[in-house]
Design a protein around this motif. Structure first.
Motif, PDB file in Angstrom:
ATOM      1  N   GLY A   1       0.817  -1.200   0.000  1.00  0.00           N
ATOM      2  CA  GLY A   1       0.000   0.000   0.000  1.00  0.00           C
ATOM      3  C   GLY A   1       0.851   1.250   0.000  1.00  0.00           C
ATOM      4  N   THR A   2       0.194   2.392   0.079  1.00  0.00           N
ATOM      5  CA  THR A   2       0.889   3.673   0.011  1.00  0.00           C
ATOM      6  C   THR A   2       1.118   4.230   1.408  1.00  0.00           C
ATOM      7  OG1 THR A   2      -0.134   4.145  -2.133  1.00  0.00           O
ATOM      8  CG2 THR A   2       0.792   5.999  -0.936  1.00  0.00           C
ATOM      9  N   ILE A   3       2.362   4.639   1.678  1.00  0.00           N
ATOM     10  CA  ILE A   3       2.720   5.208   2.973  1.00  0.00           C
ATOM     11  C   ILE A   3       3.391   6.558   2.758  1.00  0.00           C
ATOM     12  CG2 ILE A   3       3.000   2.933   4.031  1.00  0.00           C
ATOM     13  CD1 ILE A   3       6.050   3.327   3.776  1.00  0.00           C
TER      14      ILE A   3
ATOM     15  N   THR B   1      -1.981   3.500 -10.139  1.00  0.00           N
ATOM     16  CA  THR B   1      -2.627   4.588  -9.409  1.00  0.00           C
ATOM     17  C   THR B   1      -4.077   4.689  -9.869  1.00  0.00           C
ATOM     18  OG1 THR B   1      -2.009   6.297 -11.041  1.00  0.00           O
ATOM     19  CG2 THR B   1      -0.463   5.881  -9.243  1.00  0.00           C
ATOM     20  N   GLY B   2      -4.920   5.180  -8.963  1.00  0.00           N
ATOM     21  CA  GLY B   2      -6.331   5.351  -9.308  1.00  0.00           C
ATOM     22  C   GLY B   2      -7.145   4.092  -9.107  1.00  0.00           C
ATOM     23  N   LYS B   3      -6.888   3.063  -9.923  1.00  0.00           N
ATOM     24  CA  LYS B   3      -7.587   1.787  -9.852  1.00  0.00           C
ATOM     25  C   LYS B   3      -6.586   0.657 -10.030  1.00  0.00           C
ATOM     26  CE  LYS B   3     -11.832   3.586 -12.032  1.00  0.00           C
ATOM     27  NZ  LYS B   3     -12.752   3.415 -13.195  1.00  0.00           N
ATOM     28  N   ASP B   4      -7.006  -0.573  -9.682  1.00  0.00           N
ATOM     29  CA  ASP B   4      -6.190  -1.738  -9.978  1.00  0.00           C
ATOM     30  C   ASP B   4      -5.958  -1.826 -11.483  1.00  0.00           C
ATOM     31  OD1 ASP B   4      -6.600  -2.188  -7.309  1.00  0.00           O
ATOM     32  OD2 ASP B   4      -7.726  -4.049  -7.546  1.00  0.00           O
ATOM     33  N   VAL B   5      -4.815  -2.403 -11.870  1.00  0.00           N
ATOM     34  CA  VAL B   5      -4.479  -2.526 -13.288  1.00  0.00           C
ATOM     35  C   VAL B   5      -4.144  -3.979 -13.609  1.00  0.00           C
ATOM     36  CG1 VAL B   5      -2.942  -1.782 -15.142  1.00  0.00           C
ATOM     37  CG2 VAL B   5      -3.577  -0.171 -13.336  1.00  0.00           C
ATOM     38  N   SER B   6      -4.735  -4.480 -14.684  1.00  0.00           N
ATOM     39  CA  SER B   6      -4.394  -5.798 -15.203  1.00  0.00           C
ATOM     40  C   SER B   6      -3.281  -5.640 -16.234  1.00  0.00           C
ATOM     41  CB  SER B   6      -5.624  -6.455 -15.852  1.00  0.00           C
ATOM     42  OG  SER B   6      -5.289  -7.718 -16.402  1.00  0.00           O
ATOM     43  N   VAL B   7      -2.199  -6.408 -16.058  1.00  0.00           N
ATOM     44  CA  VAL B   7      -0.993  -6.227 -16.861  1.00  0.00           C
ATOM     45  C   VAL B   7      -0.553  -7.560 -17.459  1.00  0.00           C
ATOM     46  CG1 VAL B   7       1.397  -5.415 -16.856  1.00  0.00           C
ATOM     47  CG2 VAL B   7      -0.261  -4.385 -15.292  1.00  0.00           C
ATOM     48  N   LYS B   8      -0.259  -7.537 -18.749  1.00  0.00           N
ATOM     49  CA  LYS B   8       0.311  -8.702 -19.417  1.00  0.00           C
ATOM     50  C   LYS B   8       1.792  -8.460 -19.644  1.00  0.00           C
ATOM     51  CE  LYS B   8      -0.060 -11.594 -23.584  1.00  0.00           C
ATOM     52  NZ  LYS B   8      -0.759 -11.770 -24.887  1.00  0.00           N
ATOM     53  N   ILE B   9       2.628  -9.383 -19.192  1.00  0.00           N
ATOM     54  CA  ILE B   9       4.078  -9.281 -19.343  1.00  0.00           C
ATOM     55  C   ILE B   9       4.538 -10.387 -20.292  1.00  0.00           C
ATOM     56  CG2 ILE B   9       6.290  -9.337 -18.148  1.00  0.00           C
ATOM     57  CD1 ILE B   9       4.688  -8.630 -15.585  1.00  0.00           C
ATOM     58  N   THR B  10       5.209  -9.988 -21.374  1.00  0.00           N
ATOM     59  CA  THR B  10       5.686 -10.958 -22.354  1.00  0.00           C
ATOM     60  C   THR B  10       7.202 -10.866 -22.459  1.00  0.00           C
ATOM     61  OG1 THR B  10       3.651 -10.790 -23.654  1.00  0.00           O
ATOM     62  CG2 THR B  10       5.578 -11.727 -24.762  1.00  0.00           C
ATOM     63  N   SER B  11       7.865 -11.997 -22.239  1.00  0.00           N
ATOM     64  CA  SER B  11       9.302 -12.101 -22.472  1.00  0.00           C
ATOM     65  C   SER B  11       9.497 -12.749 -23.836  1.00  0.00           C
ATOM     66  CB  SER B  11       9.972 -12.933 -21.384  1.00  0.00           C
ATOM     67  OG  SER B  11       9.849 -12.297 -20.120  1.00  0.00           O
ATOM     68  N   SER B  12      10.265 -12.089 -24.690  1.00  0.00           N
ATOM     69  CA  SER B  12      10.398 -12.525 -26.077  1.00  0.00           C
ATOM     70  C   SER B  12      11.266 -13.765 -26.192  1.00  0.00           C
ATOM     71  CB  SER B  12      11.023 -11.405 -26.908  1.00  0.00           C
ATOM     72  OG  SER B  12      12.417 -11.304 -26.616  1.00  0.00           O
ATOM     73  N   ALA B  13      11.340 -14.278 -27.399  1.00  0.00           N
ATOM     74  CA  ALA B  13      12.346 -15.290 -27.703  1.00  0.00           C
ATOM     75  C   ALA B  13      13.731 -14.704 -27.481  1.00  0.00           C
ATOM     76  CB  ALA B  13      12.189 -15.744 -29.149  1.00  0.00           C
ATOM     77  N   GLY B  14      14.711 -15.551 -27.195  1.00  0.00           N
ATOM     78  CA  GLY B  14      16.071 -15.072 -27.001  1.00  0.00           C
ATOM     79  C   GLY B  14      16.712 -14.682 -28.319  1.00  0.00           C
TER      80      GLY B  14
ATOM     81  N   ARG C   1       2.809 -13.739 -19.055  1.00  0.00           N
ATOM     82  CA  ARG C   1       2.180 -13.897 -17.746  1.00  0.00           C
ATOM     83  C   ARG C   1       1.332 -12.669 -17.476  1.00  0.00           C
ATOM     84  NH1 ARG C   1       5.441 -14.065 -11.944  1.00  0.00           N
ATOM     85  NH2 ARG C   1       3.601 -14.064 -10.580  1.00  0.00           N
ATOM     86  N   THR C   2       0.159 -12.865 -16.874  1.00  0.00           N
ATOM     87  CA  THR C   2      -0.714 -11.748 -16.532  1.00  0.00           C
ATOM     88  C   THR C   2      -0.751 -11.571 -15.023  1.00  0.00           C
ATOM     89  OG1 THR C   2      -2.085 -12.107 -18.495  1.00  0.00           O
ATOM     90  CG2 THR C   2      -3.052 -10.817 -16.726  1.00  0.00           C
ATOM     91  N   VAL C   3      -0.580 -10.323 -14.573  1.00  0.00           N
ATOM     92  CA  VAL C   3      -0.601 -10.017 -13.147  1.00  0.00           C
ATOM     93  C   VAL C   3      -1.543  -8.846 -12.910  1.00  0.00           C
ATOM     94  CG1 VAL C   3       1.762 -10.830 -12.805  1.00  0.00           C
ATOM     95  CG2 VAL C   3       1.351  -8.408 -13.264  1.00  0.00           C
ATOM     96  N   THR C   4      -1.988  -8.701 -11.671  1.00  0.00           N
ATOM     97  CA  THR C   4      -2.803  -7.558 -11.265  1.00  0.00           C
ATOM     98  C   THR C   4      -1.998  -6.710 -10.293  1.00  0.00           C
ATOM     99  OG1 THR C   4      -4.883  -8.752 -11.550  1.00  0.00           O
ATOM    100  CG2 THR C   4      -4.910  -6.817 -10.120  1.00  0.00           C
ATOM    101  N   VAL C   5      -1.911  -5.420 -10.591  1.00  0.00           N
ATOM    102  CA  VAL C   5      -1.244  -4.476  -9.699  1.00  0.00           C
ATOM    103  C   VAL C   5      -2.329  -3.669  -9.013  1.00  0.00           C
ATOM    104  CG1 VAL C   5       0.460  -2.637  -9.508  1.00  0.00           C
ATOM    105  CG2 VAL C   5       0.683  -4.355 -11.330  1.00  0.00           C
ATOM    106  N   LYS C   6      -2.427  -3.812  -7.703  1.00  0.00           N
ATOM    107  CA  LYS C   6      -3.471  -3.108  -6.961  1.00  0.00           C
ATOM    108  C   LYS C   6      -3.164  -1.614  -6.887  1.00  0.00           C
ATOM    109  CE  LYS C   6      -5.040  -7.014  -4.186  1.00  0.00           C
ATOM    110  NZ  LYS C   6      -6.310  -7.065  -4.927  1.00  0.00           N
ATOM    111  N   ALA C   7      -4.194  -0.811  -6.873  1.00  0.00           N
ATOM    112  CA  ALA C   7      -4.031   0.641  -6.839  1.00  0.00           C
ATOM    113  C   ALA C   7      -3.219   1.056  -5.616  1.00  0.00           C
ATOM    114  CB  ALA C   7      -5.402   1.321  -6.817  1.00  0.00           C
TER     115      ALA C   7
END
Length: 489
Positions: free
Chosen positions: A297-299, A389-402, A411-417
């Protein structure tokens, strides 16, 4: 063919030219027309500029060129080319990128390696990025220098430069065009603008680069400077290379444009010292609030709740080991009850202590609207910092071929606001060589991101941080159609 037929053909051609120019310019003026009268299309041409990497005989530099699959293209799509050529003489190009979804690398250990001018077209233009990573293994400039090559522009802000004893900071200017560019470099300290005799009207010849040592512009020894680079004519790429005789070296990337709401994402968990530098370019003083978005959270940082920045002056505050073992992001807002006063800001981040310390710079970063990529990642050492910031964000992270083998993974992750997610990118299957990482915002609030690359050497925690603003791979293009009224007398 009669005059009416010729006029109609000319009108259609003109409309086509206007539409093409809008897609290539990279502009985004949503207020110019209603949403229904425009569409978002991939850019058709991109330009990137890479500064001279290092003059040290102990330097080794890797260039990584990458365009993500997508924007209407599948992985491995061709139909274009991305090339990097040395500025000025341009005798030889680096290995070109010819397909999306897989990075291409080139290396040099030359102490006179030049600045580079790069262009990409066709399917390789949308989202094209180039990473420049330099390891200086010994000498006064030892450390890890990393930068994402920049888009040419007419204005850049660099909070965090210095002319104090022990520092050597150069502004590197690269001109991609045939005609000369004329540039002003203005320096602002805690008491306002510092007057110098050689910072105005610097000429950068066409297709060339020019490094400018800040201590040659002013005689003052200033710990915290904000550098403002403005092109009077033409356009340039600009970056600041900072070398500290005791603390290492890195590139200082340009900060996001002045705003009353800024985020510096991805301060490492083990940072031993974090210094905030801010500058208020307008006519009003700025009263800022400081918050840290942590994993939970934010401090408010203890004893550092606010910062007052006088108009036209640079202010700085040492936040110490503000993260205390939990990676975070600094959020700068306005404490004014009225309209927020725009500022520019950045962080100087230190890891390690004594003779085994290293520095990097993390500027305020523009949010990711759609996606952003960072090109040079190794099997170990990459860490993403994601802040919502503001709202939770759904994020897709793609690591390419080498670059020399392997299969992309997502991989998809959620970053909470109000929080920061610090994570290693997913490892490509069967990775060989280096890989690129693309962060895609799927939905939710605002998303800010950076990538830290750590390559420790001989007990020194060498690292560099690259901000990840939106790649601007898509632009708003007005919908145009033939209007026969242009034929009326």
């Amino acid at each position: 063919m009669n005059r009416s037929t010729l006029s109609l053909a000319g009108a259609v051609v003109a409309l086509a030219v206007l539409t093409g120019a809008a897609s290539m310019a990279g502009g985004d003026d949503s207020s110019a027309a209603p949403a229904a009268s425009s569409s978002r299309l991939p850019v058709q041409r991109s330009t990137l500029l890479c500064p001279e990497p290092s003059t040290s005989e102990f330097a080794a530099t890797t260039y990584t060129s990458f365009t993500p699959a997508g924007s209407g293209s599948g992985s491995g799509t061709s139909g274009g080319q991305a090339t990097l050529v040395p500025a000025t003489t341009k005798p030889k190009a680096l290995k070109p990128l010819t397909a999306t979804g897989k990075p291409v690398t080139s290396t040099t250990d030359a102490s006179d390696a030049p600045a580079l001018i790069g262009t990409a077209d066709g399917s390789l233009a949308p989202g094209w990025s180039v990473g420049q990573t330099t390891v200086v293994s010994d000498g006064p400039g030892r450390g890890l220098l990393g930068t994402s090559c920049v888009v040419p522009d007419s204005e850049f802000w660099f909070p965090g430069a210095s002319t104090q004893d022990g520092r050597q900071d150069y502004v590197h200017l690269v001109n991609p065009d045939d005609t000369p560019a004329v540039v002003d470099i203005d320096l602002y300290g805690k008491d306002g603008q510092l007057k110098g005799s050689t910072g105005d009207g610097i000429t950068v010849p066409g297709d060339s680069s020019k490094p400018v040592l800040l201590s040659t512009l002013i005689a003052d020894k200033v710990q915290d400077l904000t550098v403002h680079v403005v092109a009077r004519s033409g356009r340039v790429g600009a970056a600041v290379q900072s070398t500290d005789a005791k603390a290492g070296t890195d590139w200082l990337p340009a900060a996001a444009q002045p705003s009353g709401d800024l985020v510096m994402p991805g301060i490492p968990a083990d940072a031993t010292d974090v210094r905030l530098i801010a500058y208020a370019p307008g006519s009003d003083d700025a009263d800022l609030t400081l918050k840290l978005a942590t994993s939970s959270g934010t401090i408010t940082p203890a004893d550092h709740e606010t910062l007052h920045v006088k108009s036209g002056m640079t202010a700085a505050v040492d936040l110490g080991d503000v993260t205390r073992g939990d990676a975070g992001s600094l959020i700068v807002g306005s404490s004014s009850a009225h309209a927020a006063v725009p500022v520019v800001a950045g962080l100087r981040v230190t890891r390690g202590k004594g003779s085994d310390q290293e520095i990097a710079f993390l500027p305020a970063t523009a949010p990711i609207d759609r996606e952003a990529s960072v090109a040079d990642n190794r099997s170990k050492g990459s860490t993403l910092g994601l802040t919502a910031t503001g709202k939770d964000v759904s994020v897709k992270i793609t690591s390419s071929a080498g670059s020399t083998g392997g299969t992309a993974v997502s991989r998809t992750v959620t970053v909470k606001a109000g929080t920061t997610v610090s994570m290693a990118p997913p490892q490509p299957s069967g990775l060989k060589g280096s890989y690129a990482v693309t962060v895609q915002r799927l939905s939710g609030g605002r998303l800010y991101a950076s990538r830290m690359l750590a390559l420790p050497l001989d007990g020194v925690p060498m690292f560099t941080i690259q901000p990840m603003p939106d790649d601007q791979g898509l632009v708003e293009v007005p919908l145009a159609g033939a209007d026969l009224r242009v034929l009326e007398p």
